[in-house]
Design a protein around this motif. Structure first.
Motif, PDB file in Angstrom:
ATOM      1  N   GLN A 132      49.592  75.542   1.716  1.00 29.68           N
ATOM      2  CA  GLN A 132      50.944  75.128   2.095  1.00 29.68           C
ATOM      3  C   GLN A 132      50.943  73.735   2.718  1.00 29.68           C
ATOM      4  O   GLN A 132      51.870  72.950   2.511  1.00 29.68           O
ATOM      5  CB  GLN A 132      51.542  76.142   3.068  1.00 29.68           C
ATOM      6  N   SER A 133      49.903  73.409   3.461  1.00 30.89           N
ATOM      7  CA  SER A 133      49.828  72.077   4.070  1.00 30.89           C
ATOM      8  C   SER A 133      49.668  70.988   3.013  1.00 30.89           C
ATOM      9  O   SER A 133      50.066  69.840   3.217  1.00 30.89           O
ATOM     10  CB  SER A 133      48.663  72.016   5.059  1.00 30.89           C
ATOM     11  N   ILE A 134      49.120  71.343   1.846  1.00 24.93           N
ATOM     12  CA  ILE A 134      48.881  70.359   0.788  1.00 24.93           C
ATOM     13  C   ILE A 134      50.099  70.186  -0.110  1.00 24.93           C
ATOM     14  O   ILE A 134      50.487  69.056  -0.448  1.00 24.93           O
ATOM     15  CB  ILE A 134      47.653  70.774  -0.058  1.00 24.93           C
ATOM     16  N   VAL A 135      50.727  71.288  -0.514  1.00 22.98           N
ATOM     17  CA  VAL A 135      51.821  71.198  -1.505  1.00 22.98           C
ATOM     18  C   VAL A 135      53.133  71.771  -0.996  1.00 22.98           C
ATOM     19  O   VAL A 135      54.112  71.818  -1.743  1.00 22.98           O
ATOM     20  CB  VAL A 135      51.420  71.929  -2.810  1.00 22.98           C
ATOM     21  N   GLY A 136      53.188  72.173   0.262  1.00 23.51           N
ATOM     22  CA  GLY A 136      54.397  72.828   0.767  1.00 23.51           C
ATOM     23  C   GLY A 136      55.612  71.937   0.848  1.00 23.51           C
ATOM     24  O   GLY A 136      56.743  72.426   0.926  1.00 23.51           O
TER      25      GLY A 136
ATOM     26  N   ALA B  59      51.707  85.274 -12.343  1.00 17.75           N
ATOM     27  CA  ALA B  59      51.144  84.185 -13.148  1.00 17.75           C
ATOM     28  C   ALA B  59      49.890  83.607 -12.500  1.00 17.75           C
ATOM     29  O   ALA B  59      48.912  83.289 -13.177  1.00 17.75           O
ATOM     30  CB  ALA B  59      52.191  83.086 -13.357  1.00 17.75           C
ATOM     31  N   GLY B  60      49.896  83.478 -11.187  1.00 12.88           N
ATOM     32  CA  GLY B  60      48.739  82.933 -10.488  1.00 12.88           C
ATOM     33  C   GLY B  60      47.607  83.911 -10.337  1.00 12.88           C
ATOM     34  O   GLY B  60      46.449  83.510 -10.150  1.00 12.88           O
ATOM     35  N   SER B  61      47.917  85.198 -10.431  1.00 14.08           N
ATOM     36  CA  SER B  61      46.888  86.213 -10.172  1.00 14.08           C
ATOM     37  C   SER B  61      45.748  86.166 -11.178  1.00 14.08           C
ATOM     38  O   SER B  61      44.613  86.505 -10.856  1.00 14.08           O
ATOM     39  CB  SER B  61      47.510  87.613 -10.161  1.00 14.08           C
ATOM     40  N   ILE B  62      46.015  85.725 -12.406  1.00 14.98           N
ATOM     41  CA  ILE B  62      44.951  85.729 -13.413  1.00 14.98           C
ATOM     42  C   ILE B  62      43.969  84.580 -13.224  1.00 14.98           C
ATOM     43  O   ILE B  62      42.944  84.519 -13.897  1.00 14.98           O
ATOM     44  CB  ILE B  62      45.510  85.719 -14.845  1.00 14.98           C
TER      45      ILE B  62
ATOM     46  N   ALA C  48      56.203  78.267  -3.892  1.00 17.31           N
ATOM     47  CA  ALA C  48      55.731  78.670  -5.225  1.00 17.31           C
ATOM     48  C   ALA C  48      54.462  77.898  -5.580  1.00 17.31           C
ATOM     49  O   ALA C  48      53.490  78.473  -6.092  1.00 17.31           O
ATOM     50  CB  ALA C  48      56.810  78.424  -6.278  1.00 17.31           C
ATOM     51  N   HIS C  49      54.447  76.588  -5.300  1.00 21.21           N
ATOM     52  CA  HIS C  49      53.239  75.797  -5.513  1.00 21.21           C
ATOM     53  C   HIS C  49      52.110  76.295  -4.610  1.00 21.21           C
ATOM     54  O   HIS C  49      50.942  76.354  -5.020  1.00 21.21           O
ATOM     55  CB  HIS C  49      53.513  74.323  -5.222  1.00 21.21           C
ATOM     56  N   THR C  50      52.458  76.645  -3.381  1.00 21.91           N
ATOM     57  CA  THR C  50      51.469  77.177  -2.440  1.00 21.91           C
ATOM     58  C   THR C  50      50.843  78.450  -2.980  1.00 21.91           C
ATOM     59  O   THR C  50      49.628  78.650  -2.899  1.00 21.91           O
ATOM     60  CB  THR C  50      52.134  77.459  -1.081  1.00 21.91           C
ATOM     61  N   ASN C  51      51.689  79.315  -3.522  1.00 22.18           N
ATOM     62  CA  ASN C  51      51.216  80.571  -4.108  1.00 22.18           C
ATOM     63  C   ASN C  51      50.174  80.300  -5.186  1.00 22.18           C
ATOM     64  O   ASN C  51      49.110  80.935  -5.235  1.00 22.18           O
ATOM     65  CB  ASN C  51      52.416  81.320  -4.697  1.00 22.18           C
ATOM     66  N   MET C  52      50.458  79.313  -6.047  1.00 23.83           N
ATOM     67  CA  MET C  52      49.556  79.015  -7.158  1.00 23.83           C
ATOM     68  C   MET C  52      48.248  78.401  -6.664  1.00 23.83           C
ATOM     69  O   MET C  52      47.149  78.797  -7.098  1.00 23.83           O
ATOM     70  CB  MET C  52      50.251  78.068  -8.130  1.00 23.83           C
ATOM     71  N   LEU C  53      48.325  77.441  -5.750  1.00 23.55           N
ATOM     72  CA  LEU C  53      47.114  76.796  -5.243  1.00 23.55           C
ATOM     73  C   LEU C  53      46.283  77.777  -4.419  1.00 23.55           C
ATOM     74  O   LEU C  53      45.045  77.752  -4.477  1.00 23.55           O
ATOM     75  CB  LEU C  53      47.495  75.578  -4.402  1.00 23.55           C
TER      76      LEU C  53
ATOM     77  N   GLY D  35      40.313  77.693 -15.342  1.00 17.92           N
ATOM     78  CA  GLY D  35      41.087  78.234 -14.225  1.00 17.92           C
ATOM     79  C   GLY D  35      41.941  77.171 -13.558  1.00 17.92           C
ATOM     80  O   GLY D  35      43.112  77.408 -13.218  1.00 17.92           O
ATOM     81  N   LEU D  36      41.369  75.979 -13.375  1.00 13.76           N
ATOM     82  CA  LEU D  36      42.138  74.873 -12.792  1.00 13.76           C
ATOM     83  C   LEU D  36      43.253  74.416 -13.730  1.00 13.76           C
ATOM     84  O   LEU D  36      44.342  74.029 -13.278  1.00 13.76           O
ATOM     85  CB  LEU D  36      41.202  73.710 -12.468  1.00 13.76           C
ATOM     86  N   MET D  37      42.989  74.469 -15.031  1.00 18.92           N
ATOM     87  CA  MET D  37      44.021  74.102 -16.007  1.00 18.92           C
ATOM     88  C   MET D  37      45.204  75.065 -15.932  1.00 18.92           C
ATOM     89  O   MET D  37      46.366  74.654 -16.043  1.00 18.92           O
ATOM     90  CB  MET D  37      43.429  74.087 -17.414  1.00 18.92           C
ATOM     91  N   ILE D  38      44.922  76.346 -15.749  1.00 19.42           N
ATOM     92  CA  ILE D  38      45.998  77.329 -15.622  1.00 19.42           C
ATOM     93  C   ILE D  38      46.830  77.038 -14.384  1.00 19.42           C
ATOM     94  O   ILE D  38      48.066  77.080 -14.415  1.00 19.42           O
ATOM     95  CB  ILE D  38      45.416  78.759 -15.553  1.00 19.42           C
ATOM     96  N   CYS D  39      46.159  76.719 -13.273  1.00 25.35           N
ATOM     97  CA  CYS D  39      46.877  76.382 -12.043  1.00 25.35           C
ATOM     98  C   CYS D  39      47.783  75.177 -12.271  1.00 25.35           C
ATOM     99  O   CYS D  39      48.965  75.195 -11.900  1.00 25.35           O
ATOM    100  CB  CYS D  39      45.878  76.094 -10.916  1.00 25.35           C
TER     101      CYS D  39
END
Length: 426
Positions: A81-85, A140-143, A92-97, A176-180
């Motif tokens: 959250q500190s990076i993309v919040g 979506a992020g869980s995988i 939502a971005h926080t969730n993915m990262l 994995g990073l590409m999916i993120c």
């Protein structure tokens, strides 16, 4: 056909997948060779589990349980959250990262979905996100979890097919990073349409550094695991044991919020999860032997080659089969049953086994978020109370984006094989 029909009927009437496989396998043995073949069943079950790298699975699961209990998830979320919040749709971005950070701890999509379904989804709802959208982002992020190492599916694939598990772990990092990245792009493109809120304040460098420091002990875990495996210090199985020891050290001596009395419940949960997986593996060995004895893999291979002679058509057909069957069947069982059949086809068209393994793992991971049997959807529905169909409706942009990444790495091997080749696995 009789055995296949029996297997399908047992699944349709609600029998657990492991026992459905077992009954079908035992019936196949008896129909093929009577009591003489039936007597080989216990030996096949034992041999199916008597693979040393399988020991890594319960240890990685236990390490994830301990890390979850001692509050690592919260620290990783705050770092993300500190990076993309500050972005529109920051949570939502926080969730993915955070899923990327969490991947190095659990290696399981359902663990990621359960953890963030309990923590991030309620927080996103409080901040003004629709609950179905928050669940879709989490699914979506869980995988990412079982794509970036450690990954239980990679352990199973490597053990069954004789492929380096360390090489598979290295190969999963870039995909994995590409999916993120592509999921964060989907969030960004749909931010205004979905009415995603935006924080006006960007975290300062000091705040990011403080969050990083608080999460550093958690971030070191995947570094220790991967560094040890790729550096030849220990095997994947030994790395899983080291992960448990490290998690216990953090809980007892660093954070001091883990008690000996807490371990019982975590061991029970680990035993249940491991038991389900191992029942599937054990009985799949029986069914797999029957399938091989009757030359079914060769017949399927001949059919595929005759139906799709071009290499790209064969690869596309394999991916479509994995995605379709993954919608209705447990992914571990699919991997155990289909990998010995389909992987030789990928080798015939010139694909490296590590590359094929990542395609299998990613395709099956994507099926965890597709109805009607997407495990991550059921986990999120049970944890948050949201209806599965509502989550699925919000999930389709992410699903399309992740399938696009799957197709990209299937026909362009550089993202998969760059790190393994760099580290000497290719």
């Amino acid at each position: 056909m009789i055995i296949l029909a029996l297997f399908v009927i047992l699944i349709l009437i609600g029998m657990p997948i492991g026992f459905s496989i077992g009954v079908a396998g035992v019936a196949g043995l008896y129909m093929t060779g009577g009591s003489a073949f039936l007597a080989q069943g216990p030996g096949k079950i034992f041999n199916g589990l008597n693979i040393f790298p399988f020991l890594a699975m319960p240890f990685f699961i236990l390490a994830g349980e301990i890390m979850n209990h001692i509050g690592i998830t919260t620290r990783l979320v705050k770092l993300a959250q500190s990076i993309v919040g500050h972005l529109r749709g920051g949570l939502a971005h926080t969730n993915m990262l955070a899923s990327v950070f969490f991947a190095g701890l659990s290696g399981a999509a359902t663990a990621d979905a359960a953890a963030f379904g309990r923590t991030l989804v309620p927080e996103m709802v409080r901040e003004g996100y629709r609950r179905d959208y928050a669940c879709a982002v989490t699914a979506a992020g869980s995988i990412i979890g079982p794509t970036i190492p450690p990954s239980g599916l990679m352990v199973v694939y490597g053990s069954l097919m004789g492929v380096s598990i360390g090489g598979l772990f290295a190969a999963g990092i870039i995909p994995g990073l590409m999916i993120c990245f592509v999921c964060m792009l989907v969030i960004r493109l749909g931010a205004r349409r979905n009415g995603l809120p935006m924080k006006s304040k960007r975290a300062t460098f000091i705040e990011i550094a403080r969050a990083f420091y608080r999460a550093l002990s958690a971030l070191l875990m995947p570094v220790i695991i991967l560094g040890g495996i790729l550096g030849g210090v220990f095997t994947p199985t030994e790395a899983a044991s080291v992960a448990v020891a490290y998690a216990l050290f953090l809980g007892f001596f660093v954070y001091r919020n883990l008690k000996v009395s807490d371990l019982g419940a975590m061991l029970v949960r680990t035993g249940r999860i491991t038991g389900v997986i191992f029942v599937i593996i054990a009985f799949a060995a029986v069914l797999g032997w029957w399938v091989s004895f009757n030359r079914i893999p060769q017949e399927i291979a001949d059919w595929v080659v005759n139906f799709a002679s071009a290499p790209w058509m064969i690869l596309l057909l394999i991916i479509l089969v994995l995605l379709a069957i993954g919608m209705i069947m447990d992914i571990t069982a699919i991997l155990i049953i289909l990998a010995p059949i389909l992987v030789p086809l990928t080798i015939e068209i010139g694909m490296e086994p590590i590359h094929a393994g990542i395609i299998f793992v990613l395709a099956l991971n994507i099926s965890l978020m597709t109805p009607p049997v997407g495990a991550c959807l059921f986990v999120l529905a049970s944890v948050t109370g949201e209806r599965i169909e509502n989550i699925a409706l919000k999930l389709w942009p992410f699903l399309i984006a992740e399938i696009a990444i799957l197709m990209l790495i299937a026909f362009w091997d550089w993202p998969v094989l760059f790190l393994p080749r760099l580290l000497g696995f290719g």
